[in-house]
Motif scaffolding. Structure first.
Motif, PDB file in Angstrom:
ATOM      1  N   ARG A 181       3.108  45.592  56.790  1.00  0.00           N
ATOM      2  CA  ARG A 181       2.091  45.260  57.806  1.00  0.00           C
ATOM      3  C   ARG A 181       1.891  46.432  58.752  1.00  0.00           C
ATOM      4  NH1 ARG A 181       5.269  40.350  59.484  1.00  0.00           N
ATOM      5  NH2 ARG A 181       5.168  39.023  57.643  1.00  0.00           N
ATOM      6  N   LEU A 182       2.983  47.108  59.082  1.00  0.00           N
ATOM      7  CA  LEU A 182       2.912  48.208  60.044  1.00  0.00           C
ATOM      8  C   LEU A 182       2.348  49.492  59.425  1.00  0.00           C
ATOM      9  CD1 LEU A 182       6.366  47.609  61.776  1.00  0.00           C
ATOM     10  CD2 LEU A 182       4.127  47.286  62.827  1.00  0.00           C
ATOM     11  N   MET A 215       2.773  39.210  53.260  1.00  0.00           N
ATOM     12  CA  MET A 215       2.979  37.846  53.730  1.00  0.00           C
ATOM     13  C   MET A 215       2.520  37.685  55.170  1.00  0.00           C
ATOM     14  SD  MET A 215       6.663  35.986  53.681  1.00  0.00           S
ATOM     15  CE  MET A 215       6.841  34.299  53.194  1.00  0.00           C
ATOM     16  N   GLU A 216       1.880  36.578  55.442  1.00  0.00           N
ATOM     17  CA  GLU A 216       1.546  36.261  56.824  1.00  0.00           C
ATOM     18  C   GLU A 216       2.841  36.044  57.614  1.00  0.00           C
ATOM     19  OE1 GLU A 216      -1.354  36.119  58.356  1.00  0.00           O
ATOM     20  OE2 GLU A 216      -2.507  36.648  56.573  1.00  0.00           O
ATOM     21  N   THR A 286       5.025  27.787  65.232  1.00  0.00           N
ATOM     22  CA  THR A 286       5.500  28.965  64.502  1.00  0.00           C
ATOM     23  C   THR A 286       4.731  30.201  64.930  1.00  0.00           C
ATOM     24  OG1 THR A 286       5.933  29.888  62.292  1.00  0.00           O
ATOM     25  CG2 THR A 286       3.924  28.575  62.538  1.00  0.00           C
ATOM     26  N   HIS A 287       5.471  31.294  65.100  1.00  0.00           N
ATOM     27  CA  HIS A 287       4.820  32.558  65.458  1.00  0.00           C
ATOM     28  C   HIS A 287       5.695  33.731  65.021  1.00  0.00           C
ATOM     29  CE1 HIS A 287       1.832  34.996  67.422  1.00  0.00           C
ATOM     30  NE2 HIS A 287       2.787  35.690  68.007  1.00  0.00           N
ATOM     31  N   SER A 288       5.026  34.792  64.611  1.00  0.00           N
ATOM     32  CA  SER A 288       5.709  36.024  64.247  1.00  0.00           C
ATOM     33  C   SER A 288       5.321  37.104  65.242  1.00  0.00           C
ATOM     34  CB  SER A 288       5.326  36.449  62.830  1.00  0.00           C
ATOM     35  OG  SER A 288       5.934  37.676  62.496  1.00  0.00           O
ATOM     36  N   TYR A 289       6.315  37.693  65.880  1.00  0.00           N
ATOM     37  CA  TYR A 289       6.076  38.763  66.851  1.00  0.00           C
ATOM     38  C   TYR A 289       6.225  40.111  66.150  1.00  0.00           C
ATOM     39  CZ  TYR A 289       6.348  35.236  70.548  1.00  0.00           C
ATOM     40  OH  TYR A 289       6.114  34.145  71.354  1.00  0.00           O
ATOM     41  N   LEU A 290       5.094  40.646  65.705  1.00  0.00           N
ATOM     42  CA  LEU A 290       5.100  41.924  65.003  1.00  0.00           C
ATOM     43  C   LEU A 290       5.474  43.039  65.983  1.00  0.00           C
ATOM     44  CD1 LEU A 290       4.518  43.383  62.335  1.00  0.00           C
ATOM     45  CD2 LEU A 290       2.144  43.628  63.081  1.00  0.00           C
ATOM     46  N   GLY A 291       6.371  43.917  65.566  1.00  0.00           N
ATOM     47  CA  GLY A 291       6.830  44.997  66.437  1.00  0.00           C
ATOM     48  C   GLY A 291       8.027  44.612  67.281  1.00  0.00           C
ATOM     49  N   TYR A 292       8.476  43.344  67.143  1.00  0.00           N
ATOM     50  CA  TYR A 292       9.642  42.877  67.899  1.00  0.00           C
ATOM     51  C   TYR A 292      10.845  42.621  66.991  1.00  0.00           C
ATOM     52  CZ  TYR A 292       7.386  42.659  72.448  1.00  0.00           C
ATOM     53  OH  TYR A 292       6.781  43.009  73.639  1.00  0.00           O
ATOM     54  N   GLY A 293      10.806  43.199  65.788  1.00  0.00           N
ATOM     55  CA  GLY A 293      11.998  43.220  64.952  1.00  0.00           C
ATOM     56  C   GLY A 293      12.981  44.235  65.517  1.00  0.00           C
ATOM     57  N   LEU A 294      14.194  44.216  65.032  1.00  0.00           N
ATOM     58  CA  LEU A 294      15.243  45.030  65.653  1.00  0.00           C
ATOM     59  C   LEU A 294      14.971  46.531  65.525  1.00  0.00           C
ATOM     60  CD1 LEU A 294      17.914  44.888  67.176  1.00  0.00           C
ATOM     61  CD2 LEU A 294      19.092  45.052  64.973  1.00  0.00           C
TER      62      LEU A 294
END
Length: 468
Positions: A181-182, A215-216, A286-294
């Motif tokens: 995605r990034l 994947m979404e 449900t929500h995915s915070y893109l850029g907030y992975g470790l």
């Protein structure tokens, strides 16, 4: 045989006396002696070929991490009447059903091979084989063909696990997560095209448009939640009390079923997803915070900027005496602490970063919270939990471990203090969990990997008509 003896005779004149003498003695060999020596020579050649070709190819998989689960008693699935399964399409007389799920994550690629058994009652999970390779598919942005080849050994593993007579009926999917995605649409599309071309060489059932894709983020969270909810029995019982908090390399997900109308009324509309799973209608938060992975968070908190070419990163979130080499997105960086580095100054930076985007979820307090992925890794590294069994912690345990790691810096684990502090802040300052709130930190449930793989397998089987 006569040809062989003739050649031996003709060589006599060209060899030394001692060698000639030896060959001369061979004139008296019987046919059986010659046949025996030929068999010995053939055996020797086969042994050499084995060493030269087969052993290296086996060693090529030595870096693959492997986990295999075989149920002592088949794990019960949500009730699915056998009349809803097309017996002829599934397997005929064989009651086994397989699904192959490939996870192209930001830090590595993994394969899940699930074996289910169809009985007169519920579908049952019998076995899972999980293996992974590193680095992730997104690391091959400059060499898409090599990226696709990194998936080949995982497909070969699936090929070895699924019986040959069932392979054409076994659905396969490759779903990429935050790493791709990034990358951006154009680069990611080229990588996925190469992967599709590779999977076409295998006999598995493939929907090319849907089953090889990015994947979404919401689906990533939903499928992880479904895996945990199913494996704990929460989904089958209808309690709907499980909350799944995933921390990957590039994104972080939260998923649960809200019990309070206030939650549904006060969050952005795109945080609520209505769906039907196994004939149950659900409204999921449900929500995915893109850029907030470790890994993405580390990079940002260290002052990284992808638009700028940097070789050095400095941060108050690394102890002053720490100097290390760290690779992110395929680029190596020299990272170090600053003279004014301190626990408090780091916490201030982390807290501001978390509160920029993470939504408070006050209802979360009342749920049975499971945290996994990098939450688990950091808890093991700081000796908060058992590496095999996982464990239960309170949110404040991450804060205490972060302080300890900051006060006792280790060159072998230079990011441990920062990682633990981010995890505490994400839970406490972001989702607003109290310090004493209990969380279960896990990697496996009943020996099955906690990931979105099992949830994705359910959808894959449903889409291919194997279950309804």
């Amino acid at each position: 045989m006569g040809c062989i003896l003739y050649e031996i005779k003709s060589l006599n004149s060209c060899l030394s006396p001692s060698t000639s003498s030896f060959l001369t003695r061979t004139k008296s060999w019987s046919m059986y002696e010659v046949r025996g020596r030929m068999i010995a020579v053939i055996a020797l050649v086969c042994l050499i070929l084995l060493v030269v070709y087969i052993v290296p190819s086996a060693n090529g998989l030595s870096d693959v991490e492997t986990v295999e689960f075989v149920a002592k008693r088949p794990v019960r699935m949500p009730k699915l009447p056998s009349t809803n399964i097309d017996n002829k399409r599934v397997m005929g007389k064989n009651s086994d059903i397989y699904a192959v799920v490939l996870d192209a994550g930001s830090t590595g690629s993994r394969v899940h091979v699930f074996q289910f058994k169809r009985t007169s009652g519920p579908l049952k999970l019998v076995r899972e084989v999980f293996k992974q390779v590193k680095p992730g598919l997104s690391s091959f942005a400059d060499d898409p063909k090599k990226g696709a080849e990194s998936i080949r050994q995982l497909l070969n593993i699936a090929l070895a696990e699924v019986p040959s007579e069932l392979q054409k009926r076994t659905p396969v999917s490759l779903l990429a997560t935050a790493g791709l995605r990034l990358l951006g649409e154009g680069v990611a599309d080229i990588l996925l095209k190469e992967v599709r071309n590779l999977i076409r060489d295998y006999p598995f059932l493939l929907d090319e448009e849907e089953d090889v894709d990015i994947m979404e983020g919401a689906d990533e969270g939903i499928f992880s939640w479904l895996t945990i909810s199913f494996m704990t029995g929460d989904f089958i019982s209808g309690r709907n009390n499980v909350a799944a908090l995933d921390l990957g390399g590039g994104s972080s997900q939260i998923t649960f079923i809200p019990n309070k109308q206030e939650t549904l009324d006060t969050v952005p509309k795109d945080f609520i997803k209505s769906m039907e799973l196994f004939k149950k209608k659900l409204n999921l938060y449900t929500h995915s915070y893109l850029g907030y992975g470790l890994m993405s968070t580390r990079f940002k908190l260290l002052g990284g900027n992808k638009k700028e070419k940097q070789q050095k990163l400095q941060s108050v979130c690394l102890p002053a005496n720490i100097v290390s080499l760290w690779t992110f997105g395929g680029i190596p960086y020299n990272v170090s602490g600053e003279s004014q580095s301190s626990f408090n100054s780091c916490y201030s930076v982390v807290k501001d970063f978390v509160r920029q985007k993470i939504q408070a979820v006050h209802e979360l307090q009342k749920h049975e919270i499971y945290v996994f992925s990098y939450f688990y890794d950091a808890a093991v590294d700081s000796q908060l939990i058992d590496s095999d069994l996982g464990g239960k912690l309170v949110v404040q345990d991450f804060l205490r471990a972060a302080k300890k790691a900051f006060d006792n810096p280790s060159s072998k684990k230079p990011f441990l203090a920062l990682d633990l502090l981010y995890m505490y802040s994400l839970l406490h300052d972001g989702y607003r969990l109290r310090s004493k709130t209990k969380v279960t930190v896990i990697k496996k449930i009943e020996h099955v990997e906690v990931s979105w793989g099992l949830g994705a397998a359910f959808e894959l089987l449903s889409d291919s008509g194997m279950i309804s």
